[in-house]
Design a protein around this motif. Structure first.
Motif, PDB file in Angstrom:
ATOM      1  N   ARG A  22      -5.792  -0.190  -7.759  1.00 24.30           N
ATOM      2  CA  ARG A  22      -5.253   0.811  -7.197  1.00 24.30           C
ATOM      3  C   ARG A  22      -4.547   1.949  -7.603  1.00 24.30           C
ATOM      4  NH1 ARG A  22      -4.269  -0.471  -1.667  1.00 24.30           N
ATOM      5  NH2 ARG A  22      -4.126   1.690  -1.960  1.00 24.30           N
TER       6      ARG A  22
ATOM      7  N   ASN B  80       0.913  -1.236   0.002  1.00 22.06           N
ATOM      8  CA  ASN B  80      -0.131   0.070   0.097  1.00 22.06           C
ATOM      9  C   ASN B  80       0.875   1.250  -0.029  1.00 22.06           C
ATOM     10  OD1 ASN B  80      -2.493  -1.238  -0.124  1.00 22.06           O
ATOM     11  ND2 ASN B  80      -2.366  -1.758   2.128  1.00 22.06           N
ATOM     12  N   ASP B  81       1.857   1.264   0.870  1.00 17.25           N
ATOM     13  CA  ASP B  81       3.009   2.420   0.845  1.00 17.25           C
ATOM     14  C   ASP B  81       3.722   2.461  -0.549  1.00 17.25           C
ATOM     15  OD1 ASP B  81       2.253   3.285   3.557  1.00 17.25           O
ATOM     16  OD2 ASP B  81       3.640   1.913   4.302  1.00 17.25           O
TER      17      ASP B  81
ATOM     18  N   TRP C 188      -6.111  -6.195  -8.912  1.00 14.62           N
ATOM     19  CA  TRP C 188      -5.871  -5.413  -7.739  1.00 14.62           C
ATOM     20  C   TRP C 188      -4.795  -4.294  -7.837  1.00 14.62           C
ATOM     21  CZ3 TRP C 188      -2.197  -3.861  -4.530  1.00 14.62           C
ATOM     22  CH2 TRP C 188      -2.436  -3.091  -3.122  1.00 14.62           C
TER      23      TRP C 188
ATOM     24  N   LYS D  56       1.413   4.189  -3.094  1.00 12.84           N
ATOM     25  CA  LYS D  56       1.156   5.706  -2.853  1.00 12.84           C
ATOM     26  C   LYS D  56       2.497   6.102  -3.431  1.00 12.84           C
ATOM     27  CE  LYS D  56      -1.200   5.339   1.655  1.00 12.84           C
ATOM     28  NZ  LYS D  56      -1.074   5.571   3.098  1.00 12.84           N
TER      29      LYS D  56
END
Length: 308
Positions: free
Chosen positions: A130, A97-98, A126, A101
């Motif tokens: 994202r 997830n980081d 996925w 970002k």
């Protein structure tokens, strides 16, 4: 980290976007080591630099590695006259997830996204979801497990519908552990013959999916590296992972066509075009012995494409 501003890279200039030329030496650099990042401009002969966030970076240094990548690409990317890529962590990790970002902050600052340990179509979907509008990244995937190898065709089909798919890397160490190879595989890697050849075969079903061969861990053994690189090139791989700058010239030589093959390819193409124009037929005899048809013509064009 905020979104980037006016930094310019080779990707923005269009030099690598949608590329189909092989990455011969794929050099992976741990992004947690700032000193190594600052040395990148000296790697003048490396086709492809991969800034690593995954295996080359300790869990405790992941955030430092992300910050280093962001800083480095904003300050220095335009000084590196080669492809710049980022390898994120696997989608099953606690770090993904980081990493996503960071990718959104980088925007167009990198040329290609390297994604390790891809085992399913769902993982690719996925990631695409994202990234959203940032899904313009050229994509190279890693095949590192039995599941990945078995499902590779469907994985690449899905990936090619969601991203500009450009290659598959064979992750030999993780693959060996997954299939239960006892101890470390031998220097000639005969235990991995089936997996390597299947990967090449499946990649050939996709126009721009370059098959990139396994890493040769003993970076001081240049003779062994040369032998394995030439083997990979003969089997259809277009490039190889490297972990040290001194491996680069050996690998890039092994995956480059010889001068005699370049001359052969140019003459064959010229003869084919002349014969087709004058005779209106496909197959003909070249240099008094070789029967030339469309498959051989594709081989000649591939050789010339490797020299650009």
């Amino acid at each position: 980290m905020a979104a980037v501003g006016a930094a310019t890279t080779l990707r923005q200039a269009g030099a690598y976007y949608g590329r189909s030329l092989p990455r011969r030496a794929v050099l992976t650099v741990p992004s947690s080591d700032w000193k190594k990042l600052t040395k990148l401009p000296t790697f003048t002969n490396t086709d492809c630099v991969v800034l690593d966030l995954e295996d080359g970076v300790a869990d405790t240094a992941k955030q430092t590695a992300r910050e280093n990548i962001f800083r480095y690409l904003n300050e220095s990317a335009s000084k590196i006259n080669r492809e710049i890529c980022v390898r994120i962590n696997s989608m099953s990790s606690n770090h993904i997830n980081d990493d996503v970002k960071l990718l959104k902050d980088l925007s167009t600052l990198i040329d290609c996204l390297f994604v390790p340990k891809v085992d399913s179509i769902d993982e690719i979907k996925w990631l695409a979801d994202r990234l959203g509008s940032n899904r313009q990244y050229n994509l190279v995937l890693y095949c590192e497990s039995a599941q990945s190898l078995v499902d590779l065709r469907s994985i690449l089909t899905s990936a090619s519908n969601l991203f500009p798919l450009q290659g598959v890397v064979f992750g030999s160490d993780d693959f060996s552990a997954d299939v239960g190879i006892n101890g470390r595989y031998s220097l000639d890697a005969y235990e991995l013959t089936y997996a390597r050849q299947k990967l090449v075969t499946i990649c050939r079903l996709f126009e721009n999916a370059q098959p990139i061969d396994m890493v040769y861990i003993n970076f001081k053994d240049l003779d062994g590296l040369k032998k394995q690189s030439e083997q990979g090139a003969a089997w259809g791989f277009t490039g190889k992972q490297v972990i040290h700058p001194q491996q680069v010239p050996v690998v890039q030589t092994a995956f480059s066509p010889s001068e005699s093959s370049i001359i052969w390819a140019k003459e064959l193409i010229q003869a084919y075009e002349k014969h087709e124009k004058e005779e209106g037929k496909g197959a003909f005899t070249f240099r008094g012995q070789t029967m030339v048809d469309k498959p051989l013509l594709r081989r000649a064009r591939y050789i010339l494409n490797m020299t650009r």
